[in-house]
Design an enzyme around this catalytic site. Structure first.
Site, PDB file in Angstrom:
ATOM      1  N   ASP A 130       5.700   0.085   0.371  1.00  0.00           N
ATOM      2  CA  ASP A 130       6.041   1.295   1.502  1.00  0.00           C
ATOM      3  C   ASP A 130       7.091   2.164   1.286  1.00  0.00           C
ATOM      4  O   ASP A 130       7.856   2.012   0.609  1.00  0.00           O
ATOM      5  CB  ASP A 130       5.886   0.681   2.789  1.00  0.00           C
ATOM      6  CG  ASP A 130       6.033   1.302   3.902  1.00  0.00           C
ATOM      7  OD1 ASP A 130       5.195   2.513   3.372  1.00  0.00           O
ATOM      8  OD2 ASP A 130       6.299   1.529   5.468  1.00  0.00           O
ATOM      9  N   GLY A 131       7.243   3.476   1.404  1.00  0.00           N
ATOM     10  CA  GLY A 131       7.881   3.670   1.219  1.00  0.00           C
ATOM     11  C   GLY A 131       8.012   5.361   0.668  1.00  0.00           C
ATOM     12  O   GLY A 131       9.368   6.057   0.481  1.00  0.00           O
ATOM     13  N   ASN A 132       6.338   5.511  -0.846  1.00  0.00           N
ATOM     14  CA  ASN A 132       6.653   6.675  -0.833  1.00  0.00           C
ATOM     15  C   ASN A 132       6.879   7.652  -1.005  1.00  0.00           C
ATOM     16  O   ASN A 132       7.506   8.998  -1.358  1.00  0.00           O
ATOM     17  CB  ASN A 132       5.161   6.216  -1.842  1.00  0.00           C
ATOM     18  CG  ASN A 132       4.879   5.613  -2.288  1.00  0.00           C
ATOM     19  OD1 ASN A 132       5.413   4.397  -2.919  1.00  0.00           O
ATOM     20  ND2 ASN A 132       3.833   5.278  -2.479  1.00  0.00           N
ATOM     21  N   GLY A 133       6.072   8.099   0.274  1.00  0.00           N
ATOM     22  CA  GLY A 133       6.027   9.756   1.469  1.00  0.00           C
ATOM     23  C   GLY A 133       7.593   9.568   1.496  1.00  0.00           C
ATOM     24  O   GLY A 133       8.520  10.414   1.603  1.00  0.00           O
ATOM     25  N   HIS A 153       4.075   8.935  -4.176  1.00  0.00           N
ATOM     26  CA  HIS A 153       2.938   7.773  -4.715  1.00  0.00           C
ATOM     27  C   HIS A 153       3.113   7.251  -5.992  1.00  0.00           C
ATOM     28  O   HIS A 153       2.256   7.163  -6.743  1.00  0.00           O
ATOM     29  CB  HIS A 153       1.202   8.145  -4.675  1.00  0.00           C
ATOM     30  CG  HIS A 153       1.704   8.523  -3.250  1.00  0.00           C
ATOM     31  ND1 HIS A 153       1.589   7.258  -2.760  1.00  0.00           N
ATOM     32  CD2 HIS A 153       1.177   9.437  -1.955  1.00  0.00           C
ATOM     33  CE1 HIS A 153       2.119   7.867  -0.677  1.00  0.00           C
ATOM     34  NE2 HIS A 153       0.720   9.152  -1.091  1.00  0.00           N
ATOM     35  N   LEU A 211      -1.282 -13.489 -15.176  1.00  0.00           N
ATOM     36  CA  LEU A 211      -1.232 -13.062 -13.855  1.00  0.00           C
ATOM     37  C   LEU A 211      -2.335 -12.262 -13.575  1.00  0.00           C
ATOM     38  O   LEU A 211      -3.694 -11.637 -14.179  1.00  0.00           O
ATOM     39  CB  LEU A 211       0.265 -12.642 -13.991  1.00  0.00           C
ATOM     40  CG  LEU A 211       0.076 -11.376 -12.964  1.00  0.00           C
ATOM     41  CD1 LEU A 211       0.754 -12.231 -11.774  1.00  0.00           C
ATOM     42  CD2 LEU A 211       0.649  -9.981 -13.203  1.00  0.00           C
ATOM     43  N   ARG A 252       7.814  -6.513   1.717  1.00  0.00           N
ATOM     44  CA  ARG A 252       7.779  -5.659   2.180  1.00  0.00           C
ATOM     45  C   ARG A 252       9.080  -4.598   1.949  1.00  0.00           C
ATOM     46  O   ARG A 252      10.025  -4.693   2.923  1.00  0.00           O
ATOM     47  CB  ARG A 252       7.174  -5.625   3.923  1.00  0.00           C
ATOM     48  CG  ARG A 252       6.782  -3.543   4.411  1.00  0.00           C
ATOM     49  CD  ARG A 252       6.391  -3.019   5.565  1.00  0.00           C
ATOM     50  NE  ARG A 252       5.928  -2.538   5.961  1.00  0.00           N
ATOM     51  CZ  ARG A 252       5.011  -2.031   6.385  1.00  0.00           C
ATOM     52  NH1 ARG A 252       4.472  -2.442   7.417  1.00  0.00           N
ATOM     53  NH2 ARG A 252       5.118  -0.442   6.359  1.00  0.00           N
ATOM     54  N   ARG A 290       7.240  -5.297   9.915  1.00  0.00           N
ATOM     55  CA  ARG A 290       5.680  -5.470  10.337  1.00  0.00           C
ATOM     56  C   ARG A 290       4.928  -6.097   9.229  1.00  0.00           C
ATOM     57  O   ARG A 290       5.569  -5.328   7.601  1.00  0.00           O
ATOM     58  CB  ARG A 290       5.448  -4.123  10.036  1.00  0.00           C
ATOM     59  CG  ARG A 290       5.993  -3.187  11.123  1.00  0.00           C
ATOM     60  CD  ARG A 290       4.584  -1.828  12.342  1.00  0.00           C
ATOM     61  NE  ARG A 290       4.799  -1.045  10.862  1.00  0.00           N
ATOM     62  CZ  ARG A 290       5.612  -0.337  11.407  1.00  0.00           C
ATOM     63  NH1 ARG A 290       6.597   0.168  12.589  1.00  0.00           N
ATOM     64  NH2 ARG A 290       5.681   0.990  10.474  1.00  0.00           N
ATOM     65  N   GLU A 335       6.481 -16.973   3.351  1.00  0.00           N
ATOM     66  CA  GLU A 335       7.995 -16.762   3.288  1.00  0.00           C
ATOM     67  C   GLU A 335       7.562 -14.660   3.558  1.00  0.00           C
ATOM     68  O   GLU A 335       7.110 -14.377   2.634  1.00  0.00           O
ATOM     69  CB  GLU A 335       8.886 -17.579   2.229  1.00  0.00           C
ATOM     70  CG  GLU A 335       9.334 -18.476   2.550  1.00  0.00           C
ATOM     71  CD  GLU A 335       9.632 -18.687   3.978  1.00  0.00           C
ATOM     72  OE1 GLU A 335      10.511 -18.727   4.623  1.00  0.00           O
ATOM     73  OE2 GLU A 335       9.094 -20.177   4.068  1.00  0.00           O
TER      74      GLU A 335
HETATM   75  C1  FPP Z   1       3.059   3.635   0.912  1.00  0.00           C
HETATM   76  O1  FPP Z   1       4.158   4.692   1.048  1.00  0.00           O
HETATM   77  C2  FPP Z   1       2.446   3.771   0.029  1.00  0.00           C
HETATM   78  C3  FPP Z   1       0.673   3.844  -0.010  1.00  0.00           C
HETATM   79  C4  FPP Z   1      -0.257   3.939   0.825  1.00  0.00           C
HETATM   80  C5  FPP Z   1       0.010   4.392  -1.212  1.00  0.00           C
HETATM   81  C6  FPP Z   1       0.530   3.452  -2.427  1.00  0.00           C
HETATM   82  C7  FPP Z   1      -0.252   3.314  -3.503  1.00  0.00           C
HETATM   83  C8  FPP Z   1       0.331   3.091  -4.927  1.00  0.00           C
HETATM   84  C9  FPP Z   1       1.945   2.677  -5.088  1.00  0.00           C
HETATM   85  C10 FPP Z   1      -0.383   3.253  -5.954  1.00  0.00           C
HETATM   86  C11 FPP Z   1      -0.927   1.941  -6.506  1.00  0.00           C
HETATM   87  C12 FPP Z   1      -1.306   2.208  -7.779  1.00  0.00           C
HETATM   88  C13 FPP Z   1      -1.980   0.882  -8.394  1.00  0.00           C
HETATM   89  C14 FPP Z   1      -3.623   1.125  -9.170  1.00  0.00           C
HETATM   90  C15 FPP Z   1      -1.854  -0.090  -8.058  1.00  0.00           C
HETATM   91  P1  FPP Z   1       3.621   5.888   2.284  1.00  0.00           P
HETATM   92  O2  FPP Z   1       2.905   6.840   2.387  1.00  0.00           O
HETATM   93  O3  FPP Z   1       3.615   5.384   3.826  1.00  0.00           O
HETATM   94  O4  FPP Z   1       5.003   5.987   2.194  1.00  0.00           O
HETATM   95  P2  FPP Z   1       6.075   6.437   3.880  1.00  0.00           P
HETATM   96  O5  FPP Z   1       5.926   5.835   4.882  1.00  0.00           O
HETATM   97  O6  FPP Z   1       7.418   6.724   3.740  1.00  0.00           O
HETATM   98  O7  FPP Z   1       5.338   8.029   4.196  1.00  0.00           O
END
Ligand code: FPP
Length: 252
Positions: free
Chosen positions: A25-28, A42, A136, A193, A199, A212
């Site tokens: 989580d947290g890409n955005g 992402h 793995l 997480r 959550r 855990e």
């Molecule tokens: C949550 O961050 C992340 C996602 C919904 C997408 C995660 C996907 C990737 C990292 C690509 C993975 C690739 C493979 C091949 C497994 P968010 O967008 O909810 O971030 P935010 O809560 O900060 O908005």
């Protein structure tokens, strides 16, 4: 030695979790912090997937499950959904040689049928190509939610009872676990997480009954191998009682 190497020496190889699940989580928010569009977050997140997968394989972890796309994620703006699908497909295609090199087998859980046909094909191809790998198991959760999977399992059980192939009194934990998309996999020992959210968000609700939980404020694109090692060290410092008392564990 740098901090990553120091952390690595603290990991007890005899007590590795068999299965680690991660809510990435947290890409955005990472993208926003850097003044970039969400997709850059992402894309950066994919780099983290690459390094954590390699680290997990190297440590001999058996299963790594990553929550890449939830059932609820279909409700994001169409443009982001499309771009995420494209990113997932591209990543899988590009990373297949890395999976082969590291003896990693790709598996998916979730409603793969809901993905665009081209995405389904790419994932199936990668699963076929890596099927004989013995290291793995990298499990990507795609269009996955725990409630979706529980509904599906319940419908399946109802059909079997109706047709007379399953008796109501034979429905036990194993019967339910066998009908989940994770059938045959051990339950996660550790659920991580990132991004500071506390959550579980509809992820592996049945399977995480005794997992855990480890929460870190680190955003997924910033999650380093050192951070991953720290989570494993923290996990190894915990006493897993599975409902028993401490003294009972010492006699085993
Ligand atoms: C949550 O961050 C992340 C996602 C919904 C997408 C995660 C996907 C990737 C990292 C690509 C993975 C690739 C493979 C091949 C497994 P968010 O967008 O909810 O971030 P935010 O809560 O900060 O908005």
């Amino acid at each position: 030695m740098d901090n990553e190497q120091i952390a690595k020496t603290k990991i007890d190889r005899e007590r590795m979790p068999r299965h680690v699940a991660i809510i990435m989580d947290g890409n955005g928010r990472w993208a926003k912090q850097h003044g970039l569009a969400r997709m850059f977050g992402h894309r950066q997140g994919v780099e983290t997937v690459h390094r954590i997968t390699e680290a997990a394989a190297e440590l001999g972890i058996r299963y790594l499950t990553l929550y890449a796309f939830s059932t609820e994620n279909w409700n994001r703006p169409q443009q982001e959904v499309d771009a995420l699908m494209e990113l997932l497909v591209d990543t899988i295609a590009k990373e297949t040689p890395t999976l082969m090199k590291n003896n990693i087998r790709l598996l998916t859980i979730g409603d793969l049928e809901r993905l665009p046909k081209s995405a389904q094909d790419k994932f199936r191809l990668c699963m076929e190509q890596t099927a004989a790998n013995t290291g793995l198991r990298l499990v990507i959760a795609l269009s996955y939610s725990a409630r979706w999977e529980m509904i599906r399992a319940t419908q399946q059980i109802a059909r079997e009872v109706q047709s007379g192939t399953l008796r109501t009194e034979d429905i036990d934990e194993a019967a339910i676990a066998d009908r989940l998309t994770t059938h045959g996999m051990p339950d996660p020992d550790l659920l991580i997480r990132t991004s500071g959210e506390l959550r579980i968000s509809n992820f592996l609700l049945w399977q995480c009954a005794y997992s855990e939980l480890y929460f870190t404020s680190c955003l997924w694109p910033d999650f380093t191998v050192e951070e991953f090692y720290k989570a494993l060290i923290d996990y190894q410092g915990r006493e897993r009682r599975f409902g028993k008392i401490s003294e009972q564990l010492k006699t085993i």
